[in-house]
Design an enzyme around this catalytic site. Structure first.
Site, PDB file in Angstrom:
ATOM      1  N   GLY A  30      34.639  44.714  39.585  1.00  0.00           N
ATOM      2  CA  GLY A  30      35.915  45.362  39.862  1.00  0.00           C
ATOM      3  C   GLY A  30      36.431  45.017  41.242  1.00  0.00           C
ATOM      4  N   SER A  31      37.247  45.903  41.795  1.00  0.00           N
ATOM      5  CA  SER A  31      37.917  45.638  43.064  1.00  0.00           C
ATOM      6  C   SER A  31      36.958  45.743  44.238  1.00  0.00           C
ATOM      7  CB  SER A  31      39.074  46.619  43.263  1.00  0.00           C
ATOM      8  OG  SER A  31      38.575  47.921  43.521  1.00  0.00           O
ATOM      9  N   GLY A  80      34.016  48.523  45.123  1.00  0.00           N
ATOM     10  CA  GLY A  80      32.689  47.987  45.398  1.00  0.00           C
ATOM     11  C   GLY A  80      32.146  48.444  46.744  1.00  0.00           C
ATOM     12  N   CYS A 104      39.441  37.446  38.460  1.00  0.00           N
ATOM     13  CA  CYS A 104      38.945  37.532  39.838  1.00  0.00           C
ATOM     14  C   CYS A 104      38.860  36.168  40.492  1.00  0.00           C
ATOM     15  CB  CYS A 104      37.597  38.243  39.879  1.00  0.00           C
ATOM     16  SG  CYS A 104      36.359  37.534  38.784  1.00  0.00           S
ATOM     17  N   GLU A 113      30.317  42.558  41.861  1.00  0.00           N
ATOM     18  CA  GLU A 113      31.209  41.399  41.740  1.00  0.00           C
ATOM     19  C   GLU A 113      32.609  41.923  42.004  1.00  0.00           C
ATOM     20  OE1 GLU A 113      33.868  39.069  41.177  1.00  0.00           O
ATOM     21  OE2 GLU A 113      33.687  39.592  39.070  1.00  0.00           O
TER      22      GLU A 113
END
Length: 492
Positions: free
Chosen positions: A220-221, A225, A277, A243
């Site tokens: 995610g963002s 994170g 991403c 990630e």
């Protein structure tokens, strides 16, 4: 009933959640979030199921996972439609996502044996053995851009390794999460091995705060994170795999075929409506007439990209973003860059109010200072011109992120130079930034991750190594260390 806990479908006790198609507004799914008590219940179910699941042979676990692969194949059309309708992506792209989910099974089985299998080395007086053991109960947080494929990349290797799981899909894709969970149910997983909790921030915080959790796997963002990293700080006993996306550079050097380079750039920047991403966010283009020609062609082709609905025929290259709010955030980011002095080459446009259909945007930022080092998660490409290749590498590395980086050039020497200088986990040459292989590790450095790459290396964070020195008999060594006396004489 939209939660799957300990082998039963149950109704959430939290807030009501309604998911709509991001383009048409059609209601697709509704259900209640899991509250903290239900999150705890899912954890207890996973903990109770862990010993038996972990003690099964790898072959027994593999059978269940391969059964899931067969169910994905037989339900491919239905799952494709669910993912496409919920995310807004075109049918063709949702179909490639389901195919990637299927292919992930065989790759994960092979990776388990290569990365975390058993090894034995003979020694003069015995043997040294290496085995791997599952962590226990793992939480998996899924993203919305690939609601099937990316969680699958955590869930499959974690189950194969012998872990049990609590899966929380993105609150923006609950329908896809439930659809995948129902296929796992049909695959015959024992109760408690895989549990589904739906919800937003409150559910996620309750899940990550569980004391009886052995690890958390997140895609995610960067903001989320970092929050998870802070929350789990001081808990080295828990595995944490992050990630977190990137502000990815693509360098265009000399090109022999401008259309081929434009095609690669569009695939890098605008596929999935810019919601990958690994998408190119920053384009570094060599100064000169060829760069001018490339940029003009890039704008001309990009302005023909018209987003469409998931089931449009002929199929569009891109669909809508995940929500109208997400599309508006991209427009706002473009407006802020323009206010800073950026030169708009192609303005992003919302095709219709109340929808997430957004055309791509391109803005040149050469000479503009103070440009935020942030990931704009959508079809917005920023352009800088450079004079020499050393400058291009310096500009590419001028980011706190480090996920993907790419070069378009006929010169192998320049790619070798980039390989030495780039700070990114994925560095491609004459290939789109969005191109990745499950047979290689996938992950980044800096603000893009915490050195726990997924894909081929996912097996690494799903199990811990156990080393053993072994002998089937015990004898006194022929030669003893100094100071040791095993003689029969009595010491007086």
């Amino acid at each position: 009933m939209t939660l799957w806990i300990n082998g039963d479908w149950v109704t959430g006790q939290g807030a009501l959640r309604v998911k709509r198609n991001p383009v048409s507004g059609e209601v697709l799914w509704q259900g209640n979030d899991a509250d903290a008590a239900q999150v705890g219940q899912a954890c207890r179910a996973a903990r109770a199921a862990f010993p038996r699941w972990a003690r099964l042979s790898f072959g027994d676990r593999q059978v269940r996972v391969e059964r899931f692969a067969g169910l994905l194949e037989s339900n491919k059309a239905e799952l494709t439609a669910i993912i496409a309708r919920e995310t807004g992506k075109p049918r063709w792209e949702a179909a490639t996502e389901v195919t990637a989910m299927i292919n992930k099974i065989a790759i994960s089985i092979k990776a388990y044996h290569v990365r975390t299998g058993e090894q034995r080395s003979e020694m003069p007086d015995g043997a040294a053995s290496l085995r791997h053991r599952p962590h226990g109960v793992l939480a998996v947080f899924g993203p919305y851009n690939f609601p099937g494929h990316l969680p699958n990349g955590h869930i499959v290797p974690a189950l194969l390794a012998g872990n049990t799981i609590i899966f929380k899909p993105s609150e923006l894709t609950p329908w896809s999460g439930e659809a995948v969970m129902r296929l796992w149910q049909q695959a015959g997983l024992p109760p408690g091995v895989l549990n589904l909790v739906q919800g937003g921030r409150a559910t996620g915080q309750a899940l990550s705060a569980l004391e009886d959790l052995d690890g958390l796997l997140f895609t995610g963002s960067a903001n989320t994170g970092y929050q998870l990293h802070r929350q789990l700080s001081g808990q080295p006993e828990k595995i944490l795999a992050l990630e977190m996306g990137g502000n990815n550079p693509l360098i265009i050097d000399e090109v022999a075929d401008i259309d081929a380079a434009v095609h690669l750039t569009i695939q890098s920047a605008f596929v999935t409506a810019g919601q990958r991403c690994t998408c190119a966010r920053r384009l570094f283009l060599k100064s000169g007439t060829q760069g001018d020609a490339f940029l003009a062609r890039m704008v001309a082709v990009s302005q023909r990209l018209t987003p469409g609905t998931w089931d449009d025929e002929p199929q569009p290259f891109i669909g809508g973003l995940i929500s109208e709010q997400a599309a508006q955030q991209v427009v706002t980011a473009w407006q802020e860059l323009e206010a800073m002095g950026g030169r708009t080459l192609l303005a992003p446009r919302l095709l219709q109010a109340g929808t997430s259909l957004l055309t791509p945007g391109i803005i040149e930022m050469t000479g503009v200072t103070g440009v935020p080092d942030e990931e704009v998660f959508g079809p917005l490409l920023r352009v800088w011109r450079y004079d020499n290749f050393d400058e291009a590498i310096r500009m590419a590395n001028n980011t706190r992120f480090g996920l993907s980086c790419g070069l378009v050039s006929p010169e192998r020497e320049k790619f070798d130079q980039l390989l030495l200088g780039a700070r990114a986990g994925i560095v491609n040459w004459n290939k789109p930034l969005t191109g990745a292989a499950s047979t290689a590790p996938f992950g980044g450095i800096g603000a893009s991750g915490n050195h726990r790459p997924s894909a081929w290396y996912a097996a690494d964070y799903c199990a811990w190594p156990m080393a053993s020195l072994e002998s089937d008999s015990l004898t006194l060594p022929a030669t003893l260390n100094p100071g040791l006396d095993f003689s029969d004489e009595v010491v007086r």
